[in-house]
Design a protein around this motif. Structure first.
Motif, PDB file in Angstrom:
ATOM      1  N   GLY A  35      -3.156 -18.805  -0.861  1.00 48.34           N
ATOM      2  CA  GLY A  35      -4.484 -19.359  -0.633  1.00 48.34           C
ATOM      3  C   GLY A  35      -4.625 -19.908   0.776  1.00 48.34           C
ATOM      4  N   ALA A  60      -4.956 -17.008   3.142  1.00 49.66           N
ATOM      5  CA  ALA A  60      -6.289 -16.414   3.112  1.00 49.66           C
ATOM      6  C   ALA A  60      -7.269 -17.252   3.917  1.00 49.66           C
ATOM      7  N   GLU A  61      -7.086 -18.567   3.905  1.00 50.36           N
ATOM      8  CA  GLU A  61      -7.978 -19.442   4.641  1.00 50.36           C
ATOM      9  C   GLU A  61      -7.786 -19.381   6.136  1.00 50.36           C
ATOM     10  N   VAL A  80      -5.060  -9.750   7.842  1.00 46.85           N
ATOM     11  CA  VAL A  80      -5.176 -10.517   6.610  1.00 46.85           C
ATOM     12  C   VAL A  80      -6.096  -9.861   5.564  1.00 46.85           C
ATOM     13  N   ASN A  81      -7.249  -9.363   5.976  1.00 40.56           N
ATOM     14  CA  ASN A  81      -8.147  -8.718   5.007  1.00 40.56           C
ATOM     15  C   ASN A  81      -7.521  -7.465   4.425  1.00 40.56           C
ATOM     16  N   PHE A 118      -4.905  -8.314   1.737  1.00 40.43           N
ATOM     17  CA  PHE A 118      -5.431  -8.696   0.430  1.00 40.43           C
ATOM     18  C   PHE A 118      -6.174  -7.541  -0.244  1.00 40.43           C
ATOM     19  N   ASP A 119      -6.776  -6.659   0.557  1.00 39.50           N
ATOM     20  CA  ASP A 119      -7.483  -5.520  -0.025  1.00 39.50           C
ATOM     21  C   ASP A 119      -6.531  -4.433  -0.487  1.00 39.50           C
ATOM     22  N   LEU A 131       2.925 -10.850  -5.858  1.00 37.29           N
ATOM     23  CA  LEU A 131       2.531 -12.201  -5.452  1.00 37.29           C
ATOM     24  C   LEU A 131       1.037 -12.408  -5.639  1.00 37.29           C
ATOM     25  N   SER A 166       0.026 -12.501  -9.324  1.00 35.36           N
ATOM     26  CA  SER A 166       0.480 -13.611 -10.154  1.00 35.36           C
ATOM     27  C   SER A 166      -0.295 -14.905  -9.889  1.00 35.36           C
ATOM     28  N   LEU A 167      -1.228 -14.879  -8.931  1.00 36.49           N
ATOM     29  CA  LEU A 167      -2.077 -16.062  -8.757  1.00 36.49           C
ATOM     30  C   LEU A 167      -2.922 -16.250 -10.021  1.00 36.49           C
ATOM     31  N   PRO A 168      -2.940 -17.483 -10.565  1.00 41.13           N
ATOM     32  CA  PRO A 168      -3.709 -17.687 -11.793  1.00 41.13           C
ATOM     33  C   PRO A 168      -5.174 -17.261 -11.673  1.00 41.13           C
ATOM     34  N   SER A 169      -5.742 -17.387 -10.476  1.00 37.19           N
ATOM     35  CA  SER A 169      -7.157 -17.044 -10.335  1.00 37.19           C
ATOM     36  C   SER A 169      -7.395 -15.541 -10.421  1.00 37.19           C
ATOM     37  N   ASN A 170      -6.330 -14.736 -10.291  1.00 44.71           N
ATOM     38  CA  ASN A 170      -6.491 -13.288 -10.416  1.00 44.71           C
ATOM     39  C   ASN A 170      -6.175 -12.796 -11.821  1.00 44.71           C
ATOM     40  N   ASN A 171      -5.986 -13.719 -12.750  1.00 45.42           N
ATOM     41  CA  ASN A 171      -5.702 -13.342 -14.138  1.00 45.42           C
ATOM     42  C   ASN A 171      -6.785 -13.913 -15.033  1.00 45.42           C
ATOM     43  N   TYR A 195       0.551 -12.353 -14.775  1.00 47.41           N
ATOM     44  CA  TYR A 195       1.462 -11.356 -14.252  1.00 47.41           C
ATOM     45  C   TYR A 195       2.649 -12.078 -13.628  1.00 47.41           C
TER      46      TYR A 195
END
Lengths: 328, 335
Positions: free
Chosen positions: A218, A221-222, A241-242, A245-246, A256, A259-264, A271
């Motif tokens: 996170g 990404a910022e 960076v883009n 992530f893409d 990685l 497995s971020l909770p916001s992606n589940n 994951y």
């Protein structure tokens, strides 16, 4: 194309551990361009902090060695420098922001005394000029009533304020490159947001480059323009960076991000990458990630993959040489 | 109604006295100040807040690891602040704790077998052979194997140690587990393994969790209801989805907006709070948040706000909603 301020080429670092030699950094190459913020991501034990210590010349002399590779800072080769020459660079041209603001400030000196240290060493200023410079930089990092703060001791400040003092110390001599080693890990979320926006403000000015070491995607990404993903002493992927992530190419990076909770989905099974990061002495042959990789092939256990590159997006994975490399 | 709740905390207070010297007055730190909430059987209830907000103290006080200054804690309908030491000891097998730091919470001089045997021995559960069997079972469940039985904690990685800590908490088959920042000391890839394990165990044993954390993305993923704490007080309670979609209290709004984005192209309107959390020894008058609140009004520094109820048990303690609600919404929107 902007000039690169830091260039690391095939760097290897060894530590003497009793009679054994361990090699936490197997092979690391990347560069930081002037004005860029580069994020180095990895779990604990991936070698990201050791790399940064090498750039600062802070590796312990007696037990560590650099068998091969170069670190070019502004065209100058750093790995062979003597301690005396290092002192001219450290805090002056390269400076570092440490993770723990509690332990990296000296508890028995006031803030003002500690901040005057780099100025005494690197600049010839009168006492008055020193004080003015310190107050100016403290204001810049958003510390209220700096005239009083310089007479206070670190324990009188909160964690967020101490981190601001650390940042101001790194800024004092206007370095070309700043290294921030997990600058917000020890802080609360609301304070983390304050410090990140401060770092963003600082790096947006002039030609300041920042090497940001973190385990938090996170934060990457910022903050970052370019990302380097490290795993067990090797750079497994590096990209804008883009783009990263893409279109993450390496299975580790994909893991990685997934497995971020916001992606589940909420309440679903997260994951998870199975197993643990191997210790430096455990890896023998083949790809270092093979034992945890869900897509590992036979080849992965035998030969370590070279760096495949496509439009600057680098990935060290055999999938890139086959058709399966196409990201689904 | 009362039977729905496994744990009910009412007006819980925990004050610490700090001596400032012989002739000076003692200062009182209000670590937990008048907190009430109740946890339903089978749910995961989260306490969230920054360091120093009293979330860990709340957890410890419920377990009886420190005595409450005032207030009642009901567990299965019994007030556990008033029962005797030996009764409390018997009850302990029904609620357990998972600690934050897997490096500090396991005895380095004991093997895994000894660590897991201790709770069984103290609570006199099972007999010789059966205890061994139970230990093997539980190790299997948390993803370790028999071969680990005779090893010491230092031989394990952080994630494995946390598994041992979880095994120790679950082995007595408690009803209620307090997890105090169980994943914050772990790496991302290991963190998701441990979260999965906790979710699995909950399904298998029908556990109720009190999940204490500062990590909002983990909380959003695995909890049912959330209470947001600030300076020893609960400022907002809501169901998890509702809280993240529709946060009412300005502090909750700031907390949620401060979470780093998941993708670099994601734009987020960020509320950056000024300053630090005030000291709990000398909390601000009125609403404790007014010193950092972007919407603070005159009344906030004079009078402590009361709870305002919204739909579905969503409540917030904020003056913004006590008066005419419509007006205030505009204030937030226009700012």
């Amino acid at each position: 194309m902007a000039e690169s301020i830091l260039e690391i080429k095939d760097l290897k670092i060894q530590f003497q551990n009793g009679k054994h030699i361990v090699q936490p950094i197997r092979e690391v190459s990347f560069q930081i361009k002037a004005g860029q913020t580069v994020g180095i991501v990895g779990e604990s034990g991936s070698g990201k902090s050791v790399t940064s210590l090498a750039v600062m010349g802070l590796l312990p002399d007696r037990i560590s060695s650099i068998p091969s590779g170069e670190i070019l800072f502004d065209g100058k080769e750093l790995t062979k420098l003597k301690e005396k020459e290092w002192r001219k660079i450290r805090g002056n041209e390269i400076s570092m922001i440490f993770q723990e603001p509690m332990t990296s400030l000296n508890p028995v000196f006031t803030i003002g005394q500690q901040l005057s240290e780099p100025l005494k060493r690197h600049r010839q200023l009168s006492n008055k000029e020193q004080k003015a410079a310190i107050i100016k930089v403290l204001k810049q990092v958003g510390i209220p009533r700096p005239e009083q703060i310089i007479h206070e001791y670190p324990h009188q400040l909160s964690g967020g304020m101490r981190q601001r003092v650390m940042i101001s110390m790194a800024l004092l001599c206007e370095p070309k490159l700043m290294i921030a080693d997990e600058p917000t890990t020890a802080l609360d979320v609301t304070i983390q947001a304050q410090i990140l926006s401060l770092l963003k403000k600082i790096t947006s000015k002039k030609d300041r480059s920042l090497m940001l070491i973190t385990h938090d995607l996170g934060v990457v990404a910022e903050m970052c323009d370019w990302v380097v993903v490290m795993y067990a002493g090797v750079i497994v992927e590096s990209a804008e960076v883009n783009e990263l992530f893409d279109r993450p190419l390496h299975p580790y990076t994909r893991g990685l991000i997934q497995s971020l909770p916001s992606n589940n989905e909420r309440k679903s099974k997260l994951y998870a990458i199975q197993g643990q990061v191997p210790k430096p002495e455990q890896v023998k042959q083949g790809c270092i990630f093979a034992n945890r990789c869900p897509l590992a092939m036979e080849k992965c256990f035998q030969e370590s993959p070279p760096a495949f590159q496509e439009d600057g997006h680098l990935s060290k994975c055999w999938l890139q040489s086959s058709d399966e490399g196409v990201v689904r | 109604m009362a039977e729905d709740y496994l744990v009910k905390v009412q007006n819980l207070k925990k004050y610490y006295e700090v001596s400032k010297g012989m002739f000076k007055q003692k200062t009182i730190i209000r670590a937990v100040d008048d907190v009430s909430f109740s946890i339903k059987r089978g749910e995961t209830y989260a306490l969230v807040g920054e360091s120093g907000c009293g979330k860990s103290t709340t957890g410890k006080t419920i377990l009886g690891l420190t005595d409450a200054t005032a207030g009642e804690i009901y567990f299965q309908g019994k007030d556990i602040t008033k029962i005797s030491y030996s009764d409390m000891r018997k009850l302990r097998k029904d609620f357990q704790m998972i600690f934050q730091d897997p490096y500090a919470s396991l005895n380095p001089k004991k093997t895994v077998r000894e660590i897991l045997m201790e709770p069984l021995r103290i609570h006199k559960k099972f007999e010789g052979k059966e205890r061994e069997k139970k230990i093997h079972e539980i190790l299997e469940i948390v993803g370790l194997s028999k071969s680990h039985l005779h090893r010491y904690p230092h031989e394990f990685s952080g994630g494995q140690r946390q598994r041992i800590g979880i095994a120790r908490a679950v082995i007595l088959q408690p009803d209620f587990i307090i997890a105090d920042e169980p994943v914050s000391a772990l790496d991302v890839s290991v963190q998701s393994q441990v979260i999965n394990l906790m979710l699995d165990l909950q399904k298998e044993f029908g556990l109720t969790y009190l999940f204490i954390s500062h990590d909002l993305s983990v909380i959003e993923h695995m909890t049912d209801r959330v209470a947001v704490m600030y300076l020893g007080k609960i400022v907002e309670v809501a169901e998890t989805e509702e809280l993240f979609e529709n946060p009412k209290h300005p502090y909750t709004q700031a907390l949620i907006s401060a979470v780093p984005v998941a993708h670099p192209r994601e734009e987020r309107k960020r509320i950056i709070l000024k300053g630090d959390v005030p000291s709990p020894a000398n909390p601000p008058k009125g609403c404790p948040f007014h010193t950092r609140c972007p919407f603070a009004m005159d009344i906030c520094s004079e009078k402590a706000p009361e709870e305002v109820f919204f739909t579905d048990g969503h409540k917030a303690t904020c003056h913004l909603y006590t008066n005419s609600k419509e007006e205030i919404k505009d204030v937030i929107r226009n700012s």
